[in-house]
Design a protein around this motif. Structure first.
Motif, PDB file in Angstrom:
ATOM      1  N   LEU A  12      -7.960   2.457  -3.101  1.00  0.00           N
ATOM      2  CA  LEU A  12      -6.694   2.737  -2.774  1.00  0.00           C
ATOM      3  C   LEU A  12      -7.145   4.719  -3.390  1.00  0.00           C
ATOM      4  O   LEU A  12      -6.260   5.094  -2.587  1.00  0.00           O
ATOM      5  N   ASP A  22       0.291   3.153   4.666  1.00  0.00           N
ATOM      6  CA  ASP A  22       0.237   1.393   4.749  1.00  0.00           C
ATOM      7  C   ASP A  22      -0.770   0.991   6.119  1.00  0.00           C
ATOM      8  O   ASP A  22      -1.139   0.313   6.911  1.00  0.00           O
ATOM      9  N   ARG A  72      -0.886  -4.351  -1.133  1.00  0.00           N
ATOM     10  CA  ARG A  72      -1.634  -3.454  -0.036  1.00  0.00           C
ATOM     11  C   ARG A  72      -2.665  -5.008  -0.175  1.00  0.00           C
ATOM     12  O   ARG A  72      -2.977  -4.877   1.035  1.00  0.00           O
TER      13      ARG A  72
END
Length: 344
Positions: free
Chosen positions: A139, A42, A151
């Motif tokens: 990603l 993250d 996300r």
């Protein structure tokens, strides 16, 4: 007859392994995901401007909003469907911005590990509309639709945040239906809270509200025209929700809410902040966890009819059922055993 006994013994052994092994596997994976919503992955992504080749640090959902609305589009191998849907979306947003100077927007495309030309298509729109209006998150590998949306939400700048599918199945101007209803609900809440009628968008965004696009009004027609396996998956999914979901998940409101909703959902910034900093499911069943978290936080949920049509090329197929069952078991075990803590 001896070979029959051998086969019977093998079947019993397999049954025992499945009976004991599957629950154990669910518990282990649920335990491993207890902190997956705050993983090292993250870390804020860096947006690259293909025009200037400069890097632009991404914002956080916990930062103050910089735009009126963010549109989050998860994309996995959408090279062919994404251009048409994005062109329609950008035309709508530009026309609205031209009419209303206070209207600001961004489109966040989350490439979920595509192996086709999705990345090229996405960056083509960044070049055309600038990185101020269109951004791409890569990603690297495929995580699932739920994770891609999470996300995108965590790194968006909008007062309002809309998730929508890359196929353009829902008409983009239907976002006004969700937007207007959220504004009405928020204003009513502000009246009760403050005793005044506030038209401030920033204050409205501080009221946690979620609007789900619903296709309930189209269900009868859809059942007659939708491919047989999609009807089977829909019925199977609802049955699995009722059979496997835990207390607080298995109820009439959740079943009704998840039954007819589509991939068109709008969140105030306050709601998105609470929900997407907690969600753990990564694929199709993240909708169920979203509704569960809404109920936990007492976030108001509203359903609004939208224009939806089935677009060829869906990623949903009969093999999705085992994954749905797996994720529903995870969410049930995770919250029932309190392994999955909900941060406020």
């Amino acid at each position: 007859m001896e070979w029959l006994w051998t086969i019977a013994e093998l079947l019993v052994l397999v049954a025992l392994i499945l009976t004991l092994g599957l629950p154990l596997a669910v518990i282990i994976v649920a335990f491993r995901r207890r902190c997956s919503h705050i993983s090292a992955d993250d870390a804020h992504p860096i947006f690259e401007d293909p025009n200037s080749l400069k890097q632009v640090p991404s914002p956080s959902i916990f930062d103050p909003a910089e735009k009126y609305i963010s549109l989050i589009i998860p994309a996995y191998n959408e090279e062919h469907r994404l251009p048409g849907a994005l062109s329609e979306t950008m035309n709508y947003l530009q026309q609205r911005a031209a009419k209303d100077k206070s209207f600001s927007y961004e489109v966040v495309i989350v490439d979920d590990g595509s192996v086709d030309g999705t990345k090229r298509v996405a960056f083509g729109f960044v070049r055309r509309y600038t990185i101020e209006n269109v951004r791409v998150i890569l990603l690297g590998r495929n995580h699932g639709k739920g994770e891609a949306i999470r996300r995108g939400m965590l790194h968006s700048r909008g007062e309002l945040l809309l998730m929508l599918d890359a196929d353009g199945a829902t008409k983009i101007n239907d976002l006004e239906k969700l937007e207007n209803q959220i504004r009405r609900e928020a204003k009513n809440e502000l009246k009760l809270r403050d005793g005044v009628d506030s038209g401030s968008v920033s204050r409205i965004s501080d009221i946690p509200i979620v609007a789900f696009g619903s296709r309930a009004h189209l269900e009868e027609k859809a059942l007659a025209t939708r491919k047989w396996y999609r009807n089977f998956l829909m019925k199977g999914f609802h049955a699995v929700v009722l059979l496997t979901a835990g207390r607080g998940i298995r109820d009439t409101q959740l079943h009704k809410t998840t039954k007819h909703q589509c991939g068109f959902k709008m969140f105030t910034r306050a709601a998105a902040r609470k929900l997407f900093s907690n969600i753990r499911l990564k694929r199709w069943c993240f909708d169920v966890e979203l509704v569960y978290l809404c109920k936990h936080f007492g976030i108001r949920m509203i359903e609004i009819s939208v224009n939806w049509s089935e677009i060829p090329g869906s990623k949903v197929n009969p093999l999705s059922i085992p994954n749905m069952l797996w994720e529903l078991c995870l969410v049930s075990i995770g919250y029932r055993t309190y392994m999955w803590k909900i941060s406020t």
